[in-house]
Design an enzyme around this catalytic site. Structure first.
Site, PDB file in Angstrom:
ATOM      1  N   CYS A 166       0.561  -1.340  -0.042  1.00 42.76           N
ATOM      2  CA  CYS A 166       0.293  -0.220  -0.371  1.00 42.76           C
ATOM      3  C   CYS A 166       0.337   1.549  -0.219  1.00 42.76           C
ATOM      4  O   CYS A 166      -0.091   2.511  -0.036  1.00 42.76           O
ATOM      5  CB  CYS A 166      -1.047   0.074   1.903  1.00 42.76           C
ATOM      6  SG  CYS A 166      -1.859  -1.214   1.214  1.00 42.76           S
ATOM      7  N   HIS A 172      -3.645   7.451   2.770  1.00 41.08           N
ATOM      8  CA  HIS A 172      -3.269   6.131   1.935  1.00 41.08           C
ATOM      9  C   HIS A 172      -5.287   6.240   2.891  1.00 41.08           C
ATOM     10  O   HIS A 172      -5.144   6.371   3.590  1.00 41.08           O
ATOM     11  CB  HIS A 172      -2.623   5.260   2.965  1.00 41.08           C
ATOM     12  CG  HIS A 172      -3.400   3.006   2.251  1.00 41.08           C
ATOM     13  ND1 HIS A 172      -3.201   3.201   1.001  1.00 41.08           N
ATOM     14  CD2 HIS A 172      -2.765   2.246   2.720  1.00 41.08           C
ATOM     15  CE1 HIS A 172      -3.716   1.824   1.051  1.00 41.08           C
ATOM     16  NE2 HIS A 172      -3.557   1.490   2.050  1.00 41.08           N
ATOM     17  N   ASN A 230      -9.734   0.139   0.066  1.00 45.92           N
ATOM     18  CA  ASN A 230      -8.280  -0.105  -0.372  1.00 45.92           C
ATOM     19  C   ASN A 230      -7.624  -0.538  -2.046  1.00 45.92           C
ATOM     20  O   ASN A 230      -7.570  -1.459  -1.914  1.00 45.92           O
ATOM     21  CB  ASN A 230      -8.092  -0.582   0.572  1.00 45.92           C
ATOM     22  CG  ASN A 230      -6.470  -0.907   0.564  1.00 45.92           C
ATOM     23  OD1 ASN A 230      -5.579   0.136   0.248  1.00 45.92           O
ATOM     24  ND2 ASN A 230      -5.730  -1.211   1.803  1.00 45.92           N
TER      25      ASN A 230
END
Ligand code: ACO
Length: 322
Positions: free
Chosen positions: A113, A249, A279
């Site tokens: 990520c 994020h 996500n």
């Protein structure tokens, strides 16, 4: 030494949307639980055969359009992904070929990520040392392909997508600083099953799916992102009031809120896309950035704090005068 400045942003989301209710028909969960615990309402899922390279190309073309440059102007491609179309060649090379250019350096970085933040930090250093003048920096992932659809603790979290920026050499910042970190000791809390050493096929290694101890990851993420905010501000001799926008994020709304609280930034100065995108791993930060640039919230000259945390563990940030 030159600085690197962001000239244009772009993104791409697959057409298909998967709602929480659709997932609740597959595993023991509910729209209410997912919204309350994560902030996610829906996520996009790429079509069969629609891979990272294809999505990355689309985002890159949008970023180049916004920057007013063409593929021939690009002399570096750095792509953050954990879901390359093949183990090799790198998806960045595939994107390069799709754009019809050749010769410039093109490579992937794998920081889950944090992939885009890592890619940005690496590309920035190429530009600062005058090893490149105009780079495509991309974050793209089809994390939906790394999920166990019977595991309700992970399958509800992820979506697919791509985001990109064009960064260019400039005499003014630009990217004021970037900060990259990792701690490999945390692998047991977040990893994908299977291994190239074991042959990397379903028979020998089992399916390649995400395994995560979510609540443990959550705690480390909140703590670590708080620290990176301090580190980034200190490196620039700035107080938290200097930050106009937080572009975090997009893993979990509660993690985002904790970082905003640390900065004492009201949530209307935080770009939140986790509700619509879920996500999207390496794509999440550039997707959020592009969303807020295109809807007119982020304006030229404003100071942006980009940050991410992910598998590895990896984490990082960039402070940017847009
Ligand atoms: N629906 C309903 N119940 C669920 C679900 C679900 N989808 N998932 C888990 N639960 C249950 C658990 O089984 C548990 O039940 P129990 O109390 O009976 O044992 C209960 O809910 C609480 O589980 P927790 O894991 O403690 O729930 P939490 O509030 O921590 O939320 C979540 C889980 C959303 C995963 C959260 O921990 C999180 O967001 N973690 C961080 C994720 C992250 O940032 N990852 C890094 C980036 S990802 C990457 O790099 C690939």
């Amino acid at each position: 030494m030159k600085y690197a400045s962001i000239k244009g942003t772009g993104s791409y989301l697959p057409e298909k949307i998967v709602t929480n209710d659709e997932l609740a028909a597959m595993v023991d969960t509910s729209d209410e639980w997912i919204r309350e615990r994560t902030g996610i309402h829906q996520r996009h899922r790429s079509a069969d055969g629609e891979g990272t390279g294809q999505m990355a190309e689309a985002a890159a073309r949008h970023a180049m359009d916004a920057a007013g440059v063409s593929p021939e102007d690009i002399d570096l491609i750095v792509l953050g992904t954990t879901t390359p179309d093949r183990v090799y060649p790198a998806t960045a090379c595939q994107v390069q070929a799709r754009l019809g250019i050749a010769g410039c350096a093109a490579f992937d970085v794998q920081a889950v990520c944090s992939g885009f933040i890592y890619a940005l930090g690496v590309a920035e250093k190429f530009i600062r040392t005058e090893s490149a003048t105009r780079a495509l920096v991309i974050g793209a992932d089809v994390h939906s392909r790394l999920l166990d659809w019977a595991d309700r603790s992970t399958c509800i979290l992820f979506g697919d997508g791509a985001g990109a920026v064009v960064i260019e050499a400039s005499d003014e910042p630009g990217i004021m600083s970037s900060h990259l970190h990792a701690d490999g000791r945390y692998e047991p809390l977040l990893y994908v099953d299977g291994s190239v050493a074991d042959g990397y096929d379903a028979q020998s290694a089992g399916p390649a799916v995400t395994r995560m101890q979510g609540n443990e990851v959550f705690k480390v993420a909140v703590r670590t992102l708080g620290r990176i905010v301090d580190e980034t501000l200190a490196a620039n001799g700035l107080k938290r009031q200097a930050v106009d926008w937080l572009i975090p994020h997009q893993a979990n709304l509660r993690i985002i809120q904790a970082t905003a609280k640390k900065l004492r930034l009201p949530m209307d100065r935080v770009v939140v896309t986790v509700d619509k995108h879920g996500n999207t791993s390496a794509a999440s930060v550039p997707l959020a950035l592009d969303t807020a640039v295109r809807d007119g919230r982020i304006k030229r000259g404003e100071i942006l704090l980009l940050e991410a945390f992910g598998g590895g563990f990896t984490w990082g940030s960039a402070l940017v005068r847009f």
